[in-house]
Design an enzyme around this catalytic site. Structure first.
Site, PDB file in Angstrom:
ATOM      1  N   PRO A 198      44.150  39.512  48.016  1.00  0.00           N
ATOM      2  CA  PRO A 198      43.882  40.313  49.203  1.00  0.00           C
ATOM      3  C   PRO A 198      43.700  41.781  48.833  1.00  0.00           C
ATOM      4  O   PRO A 198      44.503  42.344  48.088  1.00  0.00           O
ATOM      5  CB  PRO A 198      45.143  40.097  50.055  1.00  0.00           C
ATOM      6  CG  PRO A 198      45.669  38.775  49.610  1.00  0.00           C
ATOM      7  CD  PRO A 198      45.373  38.716  48.139  1.00  0.00           C
ATOM      8  N   GLU A 199      42.622  42.377  49.339  1.00  0.00           N
ATOM      9  CA  GLU A 199      42.332  43.777  49.063  1.00  0.00           C
ATOM     10  C   GLU A 199      42.551  44.581  50.341  1.00  0.00           C
ATOM     11  O   GLU A 199      43.103  44.072  51.313  1.00  0.00           O
ATOM     12  CB  GLU A 199      40.915  43.906  48.509  1.00  0.00           C
ATOM     13  CG  GLU A 199      40.741  43.114  47.209  1.00  0.00           C
ATOM     14  CD  GLU A 199      39.354  43.258  46.585  1.00  0.00           C
ATOM     15  OE1 GLU A 199      38.621  44.191  46.953  1.00  0.00           O
ATOM     16  OE2 GLU A 199      39.007  42.426  45.727  1.00  0.00           O
ATOM     17  N   ARG A 234      51.111  31.182  45.119  1.00  0.00           N
ATOM     18  CA  ARG A 234      51.280  31.579  43.720  1.00  0.00           C
ATOM     19  C   ARG A 234      52.501  32.468  43.500  1.00  0.00           C
ATOM     20  O   ARG A 234      52.853  32.771  42.360  1.00  0.00           O
ATOM     21  CB  ARG A 234      50.005  32.273  43.224  1.00  0.00           C
ATOM     22  CG  ARG A 234      48.777  31.361  43.308  1.00  0.00           C
ATOM     23  CD  ARG A 234      47.519  32.027  42.804  1.00  0.00           C
ATOM     24  NE  ARG A 234      47.566  32.246  41.359  1.00  0.00           N
ATOM     25  CZ  ARG A 234      46.580  32.810  40.664  1.00  0.00           C
ATOM     26  NH1 ARG A 234      45.479  33.217  41.292  1.00  0.00           N
ATOM     27  NH2 ARG A 234      46.685  32.963  39.369  1.00  0.00           N
ATOM     28  N   LYS A 280      47.356  48.737  49.189  1.00  0.00           N
ATOM     29  CA  LYS A 280      47.455  47.314  49.529  1.00  0.00           C
ATOM     30  C   LYS A 280      48.870  46.924  49.952  1.00  0.00           C
ATOM     31  O   LYS A 280      49.207  45.739  49.986  1.00  0.00           O
ATOM     32  CB  LYS A 280      47.018  46.464  48.335  1.00  0.00           C
ATOM     33  CG  LYS A 280      45.575  46.705  47.901  1.00  0.00           C
ATOM     34  CD  LYS A 280      45.219  45.869  46.686  1.00  0.00           C
ATOM     35  CE  LYS A 280      43.836  46.213  46.159  1.00  0.00           C
ATOM     36  NZ  LYS A 280      43.487  45.425  44.949  1.00  0.00           N
ATOM     37  N   HIS A 306      54.900  26.379  50.936  1.00  0.00           N
ATOM     38  CA  HIS A 306      54.679  27.712  50.368  1.00  0.00           C
ATOM     39  C   HIS A 306      55.076  28.837  51.326  1.00  0.00           C
ATOM     40  O   HIS A 306      54.692  29.991  51.115  1.00  0.00           O
ATOM     41  CB  HIS A 306      53.217  27.868  49.962  1.00  0.00           C
ATOM     42  CG  HIS A 306      52.761  26.844  48.961  1.00  0.00           C
ATOM     43  ND1 HIS A 306      53.315  26.749  47.706  1.00  0.00           N
ATOM     44  CD2 HIS A 306      51.813  25.868  49.040  1.00  0.00           C
ATOM     45  CE1 HIS A 306      52.733  25.761  47.040  1.00  0.00           C
ATOM     46  NE2 HIS A 306      51.827  25.210  47.826  1.00  0.00           N
ATOM     47  N   ARG A 352      37.873  41.492  34.329  1.00  0.00           N
ATOM     48  CA  ARG A 352      37.568  41.052  35.688  1.00  0.00           C
ATOM     49  C   ARG A 352      36.087  40.734  35.783  1.00  0.00           C
ATOM     50  O   ARG A 352      35.246  41.407  35.175  1.00  0.00           O
ATOM     51  CB  ARG A 352      37.924  42.142  36.710  1.00  0.00           C
ATOM     52  CG  ARG A 352      39.348  42.620  36.646  1.00  0.00           C
ATOM     53  CD  ARG A 352      40.353  41.547  37.018  1.00  0.00           C
ATOM     54  NE  ARG A 352      40.232  41.128  38.396  1.00  0.00           N
ATOM     55  CZ  ARG A 352      40.797  41.750  39.432  1.00  0.00           C
ATOM     56  NH1 ARG A 352      41.532  42.843  39.219  1.00  0.00           N
ATOM     57  NH2 ARG A 352      40.666  41.293  40.660  1.00  0.00           N
TER      58      ARG A 352
END
Length: 269
Positions: free
Chosen positions: A2-3, A109, A57, A90, A259
């Site tokens: 997520p940005e 994650r 963020k 999760h 990246r």
């Protein structure tokens, strides 16, 4: 990951359900995130929520006694649910709210973080951050001045939070495409005009993504459980080998700073 648009979308989604209400208590099913969930969060009891803000963020939930700092990590998302909603595999953290709702943090994650800070001025994770890209402090003149004599490639340079916050991998690639600038040029090669165009483009791309609820490529969900729809508008990111929407040339990819970068070799110079 997520940005900025995804985090801002989350902030706007949860704010109406939190501000003016109280966190009755927290439920932590798995405290082993990127860093252990702070003990102060585990001990929350009837804490009024004063505001929900964002820096870079990070989501910042202001309480009467301090701040909860949330980072969504690689795969985190926040949803507002009825208090009795059963938790999934999760779903690691719940904040139970006095209005009968629950703020639920889901993170397959487990690279996210739930931290506590008495005073934001003393927060190590917020120290040394650059300006917000949507603020008046982020200008073409600022970017041009910072680029002087820089040999770093433009793409990873834009992703440095000390330069400007929140311009992650997706939006750096998309902004450079829209601005017509190749990602592998040295940052120092930017002209004043290009710097002005690039800043305006970054702002426009981020705002458009926020309007669309962010970008969902895999795990991200808005606070209402819906995906982010900006993925349908991506021009280059994740489109290697597909025709450029502007000129038809196949989109190429390369590794910059470990990246993946996506670009059109014809439209970008």
């Amino acid at each position: 990951m997520p940005e900025l648009p995804e985090v801002e979308t989350s902030r706007r989604g949860i704010e109406p359900y939190l501000v003016g209400h109280s966190i009755q208590y927290a439920v932590v099913r798995n405290a082993r995130l990127r860093w252990p969930v702070s003990e102060q969060i585990l001990a929350l009891s009837d804490q009024p929520v004063l505001s929900v803000q964002r820096r870079a963020k990070y989501l910042l939930i202001e309480l009467a006694s301090g701040w909860i700092i949330v980072h969504l990590g690689m795969s985190g998302s926040l949803r507002m649910l009825a208090e009795e909603t059963e938790a999934g595999k999760h779903d690691h953290v719940d904040l139970v709210i006095s209005n009968g709702m629950t703020l639920r943090y889901t993170d397959p994650r487990r690279f996210g973080a739930w931290l506590w800070c008495d005073d934001l001025a003393t927060s190590n994770v917020l120290a040394h951050l650059g300006p917000e890209p949507l603020s008046e402090a982020f200008t073409g003149a600022y970017l041009y001045e910072k680029s002087r004599n820089k040999r770093t490639l433009i793409k990873p340079w834009l992703m440095d939070n000390k330069l400007v916050v929140g311009v992650g991998n997706i939006y750096a690639s998309e902004s450079l495409f829209t601005a017509g600038i190749l990602p592998d040029r040295p940052a120092g090669s930017l002209s004043k005009v290009e710097a002005e165009v690039l800043v305006a483009t970054i702002k426009a791309v981020l705002l458009r993504s926020i309007e669309q609820g962010g970008t969902t490529l895999r795990d991200f969900l808005q606070s209402d459980g819906k995906p982010g729809y900006f993925a349908q508008e991506l021009q280059v990111y994740g489109r290697a080998g597909e025709p450029c929407r502007a000129c038809g040339t196949p989109i190429e990819s390369a590794k910059h700073g470990q990246r993946s970068t996506f670009f059109c070799p014809r439209c970008q110079r």
